[in-house]
Design an enzyme around this catalytic site. Sequence first.
Site, PDB file in Angstrom:
ATOM      1  N   SER A 178       5.930 -41.862  23.095  1.00  0.00           N
ATOM      2  CA  SER A 178       4.872 -40.965  22.618  1.00  0.00           C
ATOM      3  C   SER A 178       4.561 -41.258  21.158  1.00  0.00           C
ATOM      4  O   SER A 178       5.456 -41.528  20.366  1.00  0.00           O
ATOM      5  CB  SER A 178       5.332 -39.502  22.701  1.00  0.00           C
ATOM      6  OG  SER A 178       5.828 -39.181  23.985  1.00  0.00           O
TER       7      SER A 178
ATOM      8  N   HIS B 299       7.847 -42.149  19.093  1.00  0.00           N
ATOM      9  CA  HIS B 299       9.154 -41.676  19.570  1.00  0.00           C
ATOM     10  C   HIS B 299       9.373 -42.171  20.995  1.00  0.00           C
ATOM     11  O   HIS B 299       8.511 -41.975  21.857  1.00  0.00           O
ATOM     12  CB  HIS B 299       9.198 -40.149  19.522  1.00  0.00           C
ATOM     13  CG  HIS B 299      10.497 -39.607  20.011  1.00  0.00           C
ATOM     14  ND1 HIS B 299      11.651 -39.643  19.254  1.00  0.00           N
ATOM     15  CD2 HIS B 299      10.851 -39.056  21.194  1.00  0.00           C
ATOM     16  CE1 HIS B 299      12.646 -39.127  19.951  1.00  0.00           C
ATOM     17  NE2 HIS B 299      12.187 -38.754  21.125  1.00  0.00           N
TER      18      HIS B 299
ATOM     19  N   ASP C 243      10.264 -34.201  16.176  1.00  0.00           N
ATOM     20  CA  ASP C 243       9.673 -34.733  17.408  1.00  0.00           C
ATOM     21  C   ASP C 243       8.915 -33.663  18.183  1.00  0.00           C
ATOM     22  O   ASP C 243       8.730 -33.799  19.398  1.00  0.00           O
ATOM     23  CB  ASP C 243      10.726 -35.401  18.297  1.00  0.00           C
ATOM     24  CG  ASP C 243      11.379 -36.596  17.631  1.00  0.00           C
ATOM     25  OD1 ASP C 243      10.683 -37.314  16.897  1.00  0.00           O
ATOM     26  OD2 ASP C 243      12.587 -36.802  17.834  1.00  0.00           O
TER      27      ASP C 243
ATOM     28  N   ASN D 238       4.189 -40.532  14.064  1.00  0.00           N
ATOM     29  CA  ASN D 238       5.481 -41.116  14.432  1.00  0.00           C
ATOM     30  C   ASN D 238       5.396 -41.653  15.856  1.00  0.00           C
ATOM     31  O   ASN D 238       4.647 -41.130  16.675  1.00  0.00           O
ATOM     32  CB  ASN D 238       6.568 -40.027  14.365  1.00  0.00           C
ATOM     33  CG  ASN D 238       7.937 -40.538  14.794  1.00  0.00           C
ATOM     34  OD1 ASN D 238       8.363 -41.621  14.368  1.00  0.00           O
ATOM     35  ND2 ASN D 238       8.636 -39.794  15.636  1.00  0.00           N
TER      36      ASN D 238
HETATM   37  N1  NHR Z   1      10.941 -35.307  10.333  1.00  0.00           N
HETATM   38  C1  NHR Z   1      10.302 -34.209  10.743  1.00  0.00           C
HETATM   39  N2  NHR Z   1      10.348 -33.143   9.933  1.00  0.00           N
HETATM   40  N3  NHR Z   1       9.629 -34.131  11.908  1.00  0.00           N
HETATM   41  C2  NHR Z   1       9.619 -35.183  12.738  1.00  0.00           C
HETATM   42  O1  NHR Z   1       8.959 -35.087  13.886  1.00  0.00           O
HETATM   43  C3  NHR Z   1      10.305 -36.383  12.377  1.00  0.00           C
HETATM   44  C4  NHR Z   1      10.963 -36.399  11.144  1.00  0.00           C
HETATM   45  C5  NHR Z   1      11.671 -37.535  10.730  1.00  0.00           C
HETATM   46  C6  NHR Z   1      11.766 -38.623  11.568  1.00  0.00           C
HETATM   47  C7  NHR Z   1      11.377 -39.745  13.769  1.00  0.00           C
HETATM   48  C8  NHR Z   1      12.377 -39.254  14.845  1.00  0.00           C
HETATM   49  C9  NHR Z   1      12.275 -40.063  16.142  1.00  0.00           C
HETATM   50  O2  NHR Z   1      11.204 -40.554  16.497  1.00  0.00           O
HETATM   51  C10 NHR Z   1      11.136 -38.606  12.822  1.00  0.00           C
HETATM   52  C11 NHR Z   1      10.396 -37.492  13.226  1.00  0.00           C
HETATM   53  C12 NHR Z   1      15.643 -39.504  12.968  1.00  0.00           C
HETATM   54  C13 NHR Z   1      16.421 -38.527  13.584  1.00  0.00           C
HETATM   55  C14 NHR Z   1      17.829 -38.230  13.111  1.00  0.00           C
HETATM   56  O3  NHR Z   1      18.549 -37.470  13.750  1.00  0.00           O
HETATM   57  C15 NHR Z   1      15.843 -37.815  14.625  1.00  0.00           C
HETATM   58  C16 NHR Z   1      14.551 -38.064  15.010  1.00  0.00           C
HETATM   59  C17 NHR Z   1      13.780 -39.035  14.377  1.00  0.00           C
HETATM   60  C18 NHR Z   1      14.352 -39.767  13.355  1.00  0.00           C
HETATM   61  N4  NHR Z   1      18.253 -38.818  11.967  1.00  0.00           N
HETATM   62  C19 NHR Z   1      19.573 -38.638  11.356  1.00  0.00           C
HETATM   63  C20 NHR Z   1      19.467 -37.765  10.091  1.00  0.00           C
HETATM   64  O4  NHR Z   1      20.497 -37.147   9.770  1.00  0.00           O
HETATM   65  C21 NHR Z   1      20.172 -39.945  10.903  1.00  0.00           C
HETATM   66  C22 NHR Z   1      20.363 -40.901  12.040  1.00  0.00           C
HETATM   67  C23 NHR Z   1      20.644 -42.338  11.603  1.00  0.00           C
HETATM   68  O5  NHR Z   1      20.576 -42.642  10.401  1.00  0.00           O
HETATM   69  O6  NHR Z   1      20.873 -43.152  12.492  1.00  0.00           O
HETATM   70  O7  NHR Z   1      18.443 -37.752   9.407  1.00  0.00           O
HETATM   71  O8  NHR Z   1      13.261 -40.152  16.903  1.00  0.00           O
HETATM   72  C1  GAR Z   2      11.275 -47.984  18.288  1.00  0.00           C
HETATM   73  O1  GAR Z   2      11.612 -48.105  19.643  1.00  0.00           O
HETATM   74  C2  GAR Z   2      10.914 -46.553  17.971  1.00  0.00           C
HETATM   75  O2  GAR Z   2      10.277 -45.897  19.024  1.00  0.00           O
HETATM   76  C3  GAR Z   2      12.263 -45.967  17.735  1.00  0.00           C
HETATM   77  O3  GAR Z   2      13.029 -46.961  17.089  1.00  0.00           O
HETATM   78  C4  GAR Z   2      12.503 -48.244  17.417  1.00  0.00           C
HETATM   79  C5  GAR Z   2      12.180 -48.969  16.142  1.00  0.00           C
HETATM   80  O4  GAR Z   2      12.023 -50.337  16.382  1.00  0.00           O
HETATM   81  N1  GAR Z   2      12.165 -44.839  16.872  1.00  0.00           N
HETATM   82  C6  GAR Z   2      13.122 -43.950  16.765  1.00  0.00           C
HETATM   83  O5  GAR Z   2      14.094 -43.925  17.489  1.00  0.00           O
HETATM   84  C7  GAR Z   2      12.900 -42.959  15.642  1.00  0.00           C
HETATM   85  N2  GAR Z   2      14.050 -42.172  15.511  1.00  0.00           N
HETATM   86  P1  GAR Z   2      11.395 -51.280  15.283  1.00  0.00           P
HETATM   87  O6  GAR Z   2      12.130 -51.039  13.979  1.00  0.00           O
HETATM   88  O7  GAR Z   2      11.670 -52.663  15.790  1.00  0.00           O
HETATM   89  O8  GAR Z   2       9.938 -50.988  15.191  1.00  0.00           O
END
Ligand code: NHR
Ligand code: GAR
Length: 221
Positions: free
Chosen positions: A144, A117, A153, A115
């Site tokens: 990262s 982040h 994350d 991923n």
């Molecule tokens: N899942 C796990 N188990 N572990 C990780 O490290 C993950 C993951 C799923 C996604 C990306 C992450 C980021 O880079 C990722 C890492 C979504 C949310 C979130 O709160 C948080 C972190 C990340 C992605 N999502 C809400 C939910 O209820 C919905 C938010 C929305 O739709 O806008 O799933 O940041």
């Molecule tokens: C990127 O900045 C990525 O790091 C972030 O969303 C953007 C996606 O852009 N990821 C997250 O916040 C995961 N929760 P993109 O769709 O244009 O690649």
Amino acid sequence: MRVASTDNPLSVVVLISGSGTNLQAIIDYIREQELPIEIRAVISNNPDAYGLKRATEAGIPIEVVNHRDYQSREYFDQALRAVIDQYKPELIVLAGFMRILTDDFVRHYQGRMINIHPSLLPRYQGLNTHQRVLEAGDEQHGVSVHFVTPELDGGPVIIQASIPVRKDDTPQSLAERIHEQEYIIYPLVIQWFAEGRLQLRDDTVLFNGKPITDSQRQFRV
Ligand code: NHR
Ligand code: GAR
């Protein structure tokens, strides 16, 4: 760890939710560098994700698994897993994928899912990182790439790139400068994986077979 070759390219599935600019950077880098990496499918939970158009434009099959069609995260993840596994990917790339994944799902792909982040992990796990960096008055921000583990994350970091925060920065201006770094480091990490140089052993990232050092983790141009 195998080394991908033209005859036997690394198979990849990319998961997106939105605009897919990271996906585009990865597609472009693979083409420009003629890397033995095959993106077999791009999958989105969001049927309106612009990244699906980018994939189609690049000749990559697309799939939608809409989380709204499922009663629970478990059912969504089962459906997503079934679609992913049809493509037999060796690596799963989360590129702006916005659904938290269940422990079972993550364990199935442990060591094969990464991923990107937008923060200097372990700082600012979760959402709205640019806003939170500004509110905290931090002087440095960054991005990262990490192996995905059940802890959101919280998986072991492979690489980070830093940027200075300026006085007049906004969440948007930070996002733009973070994006520039993302488009460099994410394709690079995927290349390393294809070269067989990256592995996850327990909680440790191995780089060329040895635990990655802090200085290897800090990306410098
Ligand atoms: N899942 C796990 N188990 N572990 C990780 O490290 C993950 C993951 C799923 C996604 C990306 C992450 C980021 O880079 C990722 C890492 C979504 C949310 C979130 O709160 C948080 C972190 C990340 C992605 N999502 C809400 C939910 O209820 C919905 C938010 C929305 O739709 O806008 O799933 O940041
Ligand atoms: C990127 O900045 C990525 O790091 C972030 O969303 C953007 C996606 O852009 N990821 C997250 O916040 C995961 N929760 P993109 O769709 O244009 O690649």
